[in-house]
Design a protein around this motif. Structure first.
Motif, PDB file in Angstrom:
ATOM      1  N   PRO A   1       0.834  -1.206   0.000  1.00 39.74           N
ATOM      2  CA  PRO A   1       0.000   0.000   0.000  1.00 39.74           C
ATOM      3  C   PRO A   1       0.870   1.258   0.000  1.00 39.74           C
ATOM      4  N   ARG A   2       0.474   2.234  -0.770  1.00 42.64           N
ATOM      5  CA  ARG A   2       1.196   3.510  -0.816  1.00 42.64           C
ATOM      6  C   ARG A   2       1.002   4.237   0.508  1.00 42.64           C
TER       7      ARG A   2
ATOM      8  N   TYR B   1       1.078   7.707   2.815  1.00 42.87           N
ATOM      9  CA  TYR B   1       0.902   9.156   2.702  1.00 42.87           C
ATOM     10  C   TYR B   1       1.147   9.818   4.049  1.00 42.87           C
TER      11      TYR B   1
ATOM     12  N   LYS C   1      -1.685   4.492   5.368  1.00 42.45           N
ATOM     13  CA  LYS C   1      -1.548   3.648   4.190  1.00 42.45           C
ATOM     14  C   LYS C   1      -2.808   3.765   3.354  1.00 42.45           C
ATOM     15  N   SER C   2      -2.621   3.860   2.066  1.00 38.29           N
ATOM     16  CA  SER C   2      -3.753   3.937   1.149  1.00 38.29           C
ATOM     17  C   SER C   2      -4.444   2.577   1.056  1.00 38.29           C
ATOM     18  N   ARG C   3      -5.739   2.583   0.923  1.00 39.39           N
ATOM     19  CA  ARG C   3      -6.487   1.350   0.723  1.00 39.39           C
ATOM     20  C   ARG C   3      -6.735   1.103  -0.766  1.00 39.39           C
TER      21      ARG C   3
END
Length: 196
Positions: free
Chosen positions: A101-102, A104, A112-114
C-alpha cells in the motif's frame, strides 16, 4: 639505541600519476576488494524463492558471469499456467508479494492507502527486489499465452543474477575505486602504494 624519523609525501588518489593510479587500483582490486552487498542479494533471492515456491541452487555470480539451477516446488498444473490464467493466479495468490500500500503523510500523521499501491522493493526493501520482480510486472501489463509460470520464474532469476553481476562489475571499476578512495581519505605514496 638509535631512532630514525622518516618523512613521506602523501597523495590523494586524484593527485597520483596515471601509472601510479593504475598500480593503486590493481593492488586494491586483487588484494583488498570486497563486494559488500552479497547478504542483501541473498536475502532477496531467499525471500523470492520462499514466496513463489521455487528452489534455486548451485548459484554463483561474479563481475563477468553468473549461473544457477532452478526447479519449481509447485504442482505441474501451476507450472504450466499461462496467459490470463497465470495473470489471475499471480494476482490472487501473490498480490501482497508484488505490491505494498502507498504511504501518505498529512502533517505528522501517516496513513496507508487502501486503493493505491506501490511496486518499490516489496520483498525486502532493497533495490534488487525490483530487478527480480520486473519480469512479473511486465507480464502482468500484457499477459501472453507463450509465457508459463515456469518460464516466468526462470526469467525472474535470470534478471536477478544479471543485475547482481552488473552491480558487482560496477563496483570494480576505476571510477568506483577513485570514489571509494576519496570517500575514505586513503593516502598513497608517489608510486601508488597505499600508506597505512
Amino acid at each position: 639505541m638509535r631512532t630514525e624519523t622518516r618523512t613521506y609525501t602523501l597523495y590523494q588518489i586524484t593527485e597520483l600519476s596515471g601509472e601510479a593510479k593504475e598500480k593503486a587500483y590493481d593492488e586494491w582490486l586483487y588484494s583488498r576488494y570486497y563486494y559488500g552487498w552479497t547478504d542483501e542479494n541473498r536475502q532477496t533471492l531467499n525471500t523470492f524463492c520462499e514466496r513463489f515456491g521455487i528452489v534455486c541452487g548451485n548459484w554463483r555470480y561474479d563481475a563477468s558471469h553468473y549461473s544457477y539451477d532452478y526447479r519449481s516446488r509447485q504442482e505441474d498444473c501451476i507450472d504450466k499456467l499461462s496467459g490470463w490464467r497465470l495473470a489471475t493466479y499471480l494476482t490472487n495468490n501473490h498480490w501482497s508479494d508484488l505490491y505494498t500500500p502507498r504511504f501518505y503523510w498529512n502533517g505528522r500523521k501517516g496513513r496507508k492507502s487502501r486503493i493505491l499501491v506501490d511496486t518499490c522493493c516489496p520483498l525486502t526493501g532493497y533495490y534488487i527486489d525490483d530487478c527480480i520482480l520486473d519480469p512479473i510486472y511486465k507480464f502482468l501489463e500484457s499477459p501472453t499465452e507463450t509465457v508459463t509460470f515456469d518460464n516466468l520464474m526462470n526469467d525472474c532469476l535470470d534478471s536477478f543474477f544479471r543485475a547482481c553481476r552488473d552491480d558487482m562489475e560496477s563496483t570494480q571499476t576505476l571510477k568506483f575505486f577513485t570514489e571509494e578512495s576519496n570517500a575514505n581519505d586513503w593516502e598513497y605514496l608517489s608510486d601508488g602504494k597505499l600508506f597505512n
